[in-house]
Design an enzyme around this catalytic site. Structure first.
Site, mmCIF file in Angstrom:
data_model
loop_
_atom_site.group_PDB
_atom_site.id
_atom_site.type_symbol
_atom_site.label_atom_id
_atom_site.label_comp_id
_atom_site.label_asym_id
_atom_site.label_seq_id
_atom_site.Cartn_x
_atom_site.Cartn_y
_atom_site.Cartn_z
ATOM 1 N N SER A 87 -4.334 28.833 -21.421
ATOM 2 C CA SER A 87 -4.053 28.262 -20.096
ATOM 3 C C SER A 87 -5.119 27.235 -19.733
ATOM 4 O O SER A 87 -5.312 26.263 -20.454
ATOM 5 C CB SER A 87 -3.944 29.384 -19.063
ATOM 6 O OG SER A 87 -3.529 28.883 -17.811
ATOM 7 N N HIS A 191 2.332 28.734 -14.520
ATOM 8 C CA HIS A 191 3.154 28.477 -15.713
ATOM 9 C C HIS A 191 4.630 28.792 -15.475
ATOM 10 O O HIS A 191 5.326 29.289 -16.364
ATOM 11 C CB HIS A 191 2.605 29.245 -16.919
ATOM 12 C CG HIS A 191 1.195 28.879 -17.245
ATOM 13 N ND1 HIS A 191 0.859 27.635 -17.726
ATOM 14 C CD2 HIS A 191 0.032 29.568 -17.105
ATOM 15 C CE1 HIS A 191 -0.455 27.576 -17.891
ATOM 16 N NE2 HIS A 191 -0.972 28.734 -17.508
#
Length: 304
Positions: A87, A191
């Site tokens: 991430s 996300h």
């Protein structure tokens, strides 16, 4: 071959910079990187409490700066074979792989963190939860029935679900069979499509950032592929804000590439934990304090 891994949001802990600031070289890097952001990284990494550093706008630049500064210290000028980040850690990975300047990575991720916090605030209440164990098909069916997105496929039987807070509450209350669900301390459904407004803001900021071809094999969160173009690296960094993280595919790719050692930069621990299940038998060192540097350098000598 050595892989250097950079952790993502949630790895931060109160006071995590205190021992690192005792090293002049790391302290100098951190102070320089603090100048690249509007966030007081030194204060937040030493005196701020857990609730404060959970704030997306603070956590993200703090994590990326810590990863870069400690990674540079451990590598001591060596270029690793493979670099990857989970991430937001992908921004630190892009810096350690030579695609972005360190200051640009921190500056850009500051925009990212602020934009994601704003996107979360503009939507209905959202959250994320780790689903540990269970049968993959049954977990997927459960998430779909609740309208949740598998935002992180972390491998080793771990999936992170994201979506409406009410749906996460329902998942926690009634988890899939043989699975455990733990809600995460994050500020929104990262996300997922909830983050779409942040993508546009980040794209605008990224358009003026210099980028070069990676000097190490840099893996993408999107699908675990190695990205060898600076333009593509930056494009993927922008799009991943609203797209699932496929860390399982990153680990598979590392094994295919012949990775024989793993160094997770500070604040390390999460990704080496995942590697114990997804990359069994590969020796790993997680940097938590400077006391871990001798083991990291032994690993470098053996696998770099």
């Amino acid at each position: 071959m050595l892989a250097v891994l950079c952790p993502g949001q949630g790895a931060q802990t109160p006071g995590m910079l205190l021992p690192w600031l005792e090293l002049d070289s790391v302290a100098q890097r951190l102070h320089a990187l603090s100048n690249a952001t509007e966030v007081d990284l030194i204060a937040h990494g030493t005196t701020s409490d857990a609730d404060t550093i959970r704030d997306t706008a603070i956590a993200q630049p703090l994590l990326v700066a810590t990863a870069i500064a400690t990674g540079r210290e451990a590598l001591a000028g060596l270029t690793p074979g493979v670099v990857a980040g989970h991430s937001v850690g992908e921004f630190a990975a892009a810096a350690l792989a030579g695609t972005l300047a360190d200051a640009d990575a921190v500056s850009l991720v500051t925009v990212r963190g602020r934009a994601m916090a704003q996107a979360a605030a503009q939507s209905e209440p959202t959250s994320m939860a780790a689903v540990l164990g269970g049968v993959a098909e049954e977990v997927a069916e459960k998430l779909e029935s609740l309208g949740l997105t598998p935002a992180n496929a972390n491998g080793g039987g771990q999936v992170v679900a994201a979506g409406a807070k009410s749906a996460i509450d329902a998942l926690v209350a009634e988890p899939p069979a043989r699975a455990r669900v733990v809600e995460l301390q994050v500020a929104g459904a990262f996300h997922t499509s909830y983050m779409a407004p942040a993508v546009e803001i980040l794209a605008d900021a990224a358009s003026g950032v210099a980028r070069t071809r990676p000097t190490a094999t840099l893996l993408s969160n999107a699908d675990g592929t190695a990205v060898d173009s600076g333009d593509e690296v930056l494009a993927r960094l922008v799009s991943q804000v609203a797209s699932p993280v496929r860390w399982d595919l990153c680990m598979e790719r590392m094994l295919e590439l012949g990775v024989t050692g793993i160094l997770e930069v500070a604040p390390g621990g999460v990704l080496t934990g995942l590697a114990k299940r997804g990359m069994k038998g590969v020796p790993a060192v997680a940097l938590k304090t400077p006391d871990d540097l001798p083991a990291a350098r032994e690993l470098l000598e053996a696998h770099a």
